[in-house]
Scaffold this active site. Structure first.
Site, PDB file in Angstrom:
ATOM      1  N   HIS A  86     -10.802  -8.083  -2.820  1.00  9.19           N
ATOM      2  CA  HIS A  86     -10.084  -7.386  -1.751  1.00  9.19           C
ATOM      3  C   HIS A  86     -10.698  -7.776  -0.417  1.00  9.19           C
ATOM      4  CE1 HIS A  86      -7.475  -4.294  -3.701  1.00  9.19           C
ATOM      5  NE2 HIS A  86      -8.122  -4.797  -4.744  1.00  9.19           N
ATOM      6  N   GLY A  87      -9.938  -7.469   0.648  1.00  7.01           N
ATOM      7  CA  GLY A  87     -10.489  -7.718   1.981  1.00  7.01           C
ATOM      8  C   GLY A  87     -10.646  -9.188   2.284  1.00  7.01           C
TER       9      GLY A  87
ATOM     10  N   HIS B 260     -12.519  -4.587   3.991  1.00  3.15           N
ATOM     11  CA  HIS B 260     -11.115  -4.505   4.413  1.00  3.15           C
ATOM     12  C   HIS B 260     -11.052  -4.691   5.927  1.00  3.15           C
ATOM     13  CE1 HIS B 260      -9.764  -2.231   0.613  1.00  3.15           C
ATOM     14  NE2 HIS B 260      -9.111  -3.380   0.650  1.00  3.15           N
TER      15      HIS B 260
ATOM     16  N   SER C 251       0.857  -1.188   0.000  1.00  2.00           N
ATOM     17  CA  SER C 251       0.000   0.000   0.000  1.00  2.00           C
ATOM     18  C   SER C 251       0.897   1.243   0.000  1.00  2.00           C
ATOM     19  CB  SER C 251      -0.859  -0.008   1.258  1.00  2.00           C
ATOM     20  OG  SER C 251      -0.003   0.113   2.388  1.00  2.00           O
TER      21      SER C 251
ATOM     22  N   THR D 212      -4.665  -8.411   6.614  1.00  2.00           N
ATOM     23  CA  THR D 212      -4.816  -8.420   8.080  1.00  2.00           C
ATOM     24  C   THR D 212      -4.356  -9.739   8.704  1.00  2.00           C
ATOM     25  OG1 THR D 212      -6.754  -6.995   7.766  1.00  2.00           O
ATOM     26  CG2 THR D 212      -6.424  -7.902   9.966  1.00  2.00           C
TER      27      THR D 212
ATOM     28  N   ASP E 168      -0.517  -1.357  -4.243  1.00  2.00           N
ATOM     29  CA  ASP E 168      -1.885  -1.534  -3.746  1.00  2.00           C
ATOM     30  C   ASP E 168      -2.488  -0.172  -3.349  1.00  2.00           C
ATOM     31  OD1 ASP E 168      -3.998  -3.130  -3.077  1.00  2.00           O
ATOM     32  OD2 ASP E 168      -3.190  -3.799  -1.153  1.00  2.00           O
ATOM     33  N   HIS E 169      -3.766  -0.015  -3.564  1.00  2.00           N
ATOM     34  CA  HIS E 169      -4.535   1.166  -3.116  1.00  2.00           C
ATOM     35  C   HIS E 169      -3.779   2.503  -3.142  1.00  2.00           C
ATOM     36  CE1 HIS E 169      -7.894  -1.295  -1.944  1.00  2.00           C
ATOM     37  NE2 HIS E 169      -7.064  -2.107  -1.328  1.00  2.00           N
TER      38      HIS E 169
HETATM   39  O1  G3H Z   1      -5.560  -4.562  -0.463  1.00  2.00           O
HETATM   40  C1  G3H Z   1      -5.457  -5.230   0.578  1.00  2.00           C
HETATM   41  C2  G3H Z   1      -6.507  -6.135   0.947  1.00  2.00           C
HETATM   42  O2  G3H Z   1      -7.672  -5.963   0.278  1.00  2.00           O
HETATM   43  C3  G3H Z   1      -6.435  -6.847   2.224  1.00  2.00           C
HETATM   44  O3  G3H Z   1      -7.623  -6.900   2.959  1.00  2.00           O
HETATM   45  O4  G3H Z   1      -6.748  -6.908   5.272  1.00  2.00           O
HETATM   46  O5  G3H Z   1      -9.054  -7.658   4.775  1.00  2.00           O
HETATM   47  O6  G3H Z   1      -7.108  -9.045   4.079  1.00  2.00           O
HETATM   48  P1  G3H Z   1      -7.633  -7.665   4.361  1.00  2.00           P
HETATM   49 ZN    ZN Z   2      -7.617  -3.954  -0.704  1.00  2.00          ZN
END
Ligand code: G3H
Ligand code: ZN
Length: 289
Positions: free
Chosen positions: A215-216, A185, A48, A240, A80-81
């Protein structure tokens, strides 16, 4: 060696997914690398804005390049992002394989025009750089959550619509699209994250005409991962879960031997914990369980 575009197309054809794992430091990189290499799977390393500032933008490129070229191994680097066009351009110019412009919180027209600007820069850079766009808000932080992120899409009306996805891809020219389909996320502390809307994923994939990115990923129920991947999401982001593995292992190491001062000894457990968390996800994404 496969390009990232080819690796994604191959994964989608086989109903499996590449793992995209975020790292903040060399321990994270080694943990993910050890896991991917042991399973002989292509892998994407994500950084990120904050993560790549901590490591260094050009240093991220050098690290991934050294692994890829040293072993002729399909390991790829994603910015990323990014929340500004400038940060996307910086990553493209530094040598990243893929970038994400995250305009999920912007009005649609502004999201489209800024994403289009990123695509033009990528196409003009003389290398193949994949550009991903974001449509639909799913929260912003990879952290442990007490409640769902405020403002995140949580029902059919607020999920990304197939029509909007089709328009977004057509007008921006993105290679990949990240929709909001129930994913968030971060991960809930006391339960699994909400279920994904699998039929919406299928409809968006069909309308958009490009592979979708989940994502997430952290905290998502296992069966939803499998169904989402088969519905058209050949790339899954996990952050995470690796952060928690790192934090817990580091805490344990410091508790177990408070006298230890050698960083590479203190960090050994953290590398192994990240490796184990990555291995579990890669096995699930590739039907290797
Ligand atoms: O771009 C990073 C992710 O979308 C990670 O998401 O922390 O929920 O695994 P997360
Ligand atoms: Zn993400």
């Amino acid at each position: 060696m496969l390009t990232l575009r080819e690796a994604l197309a191959d994964a989608e054809k086989r109903g499996v997914a590449l793992g995209h794992f975020n790292i903040s430091n060399i321990e994270g990189l080694h943990g993910v690398w050890n896991a991917a290499r042991a399973l002989k799977l292509p892998v994407v390393i994500g950084v990120s804005e904050g993560e790549r500032d901590f490591i260094g933008v050009r240093q991220c490129v050098a690290l991934i390049k050294s692994l890829r070229e040293g072993e002729n191994y399909p390991i790829f680097l994603n910015a990323d992002h990014s929340y500004s066009v400038e940060r996307v351009k910086e990553a493209i110019d530094a040598g990243f394989d893929a970038v994400i412009f995250d305009g999920a919180e912007l009005p649609l027209a502004e999201n489209i025009s800024k994403t289009r600007d990123c695509v033009s820069h990528a196409r003009a850079c003389g290398r193949e750089v994949l550009v991903e766009g974001e449509l639909g808000y799913i929260g912003k932080s990879s952290k442990l959550l007490d409640t769902l992120p405020e403002g995140a899409a949580q029902n059919a009306e607020s999920f990304t619509s197939p029509e909007e996805a089709a328009r977004f891809v057509k007008e921006t020219g993105v290679d990949l699209l990240a929709p909001a389909v129930g994913n968030i996320h971060g991960m809930l502390k006391h339960s699994k994250d909400p279920h994904l809307d699998i039929s919406r994923i299928k409809a968006i994939r069909e309308a958009a005409g490009v592979p979708l990115v989940l994502h997430g990923g952290s905290g998502t129920p296992d069966e939803d991962f499998v169904a989402a991947i088969k519905a058209g999401m050949p790339l899954v982001h996990i952050s995470t879960e690796l952060r928690v593995a790192f934090r817990d292992a580091l805490k344990l190491a410091l508790q177990e031997d408070p006298e230890e001062v050698v960083p590479y000894k203190i960090m050994r457990g953290a590398v192994s914990a990240i490796e184990a968390a990555t291995t579990a996800r890669l096995k699930l994404f590739n039907s290797l369980l």
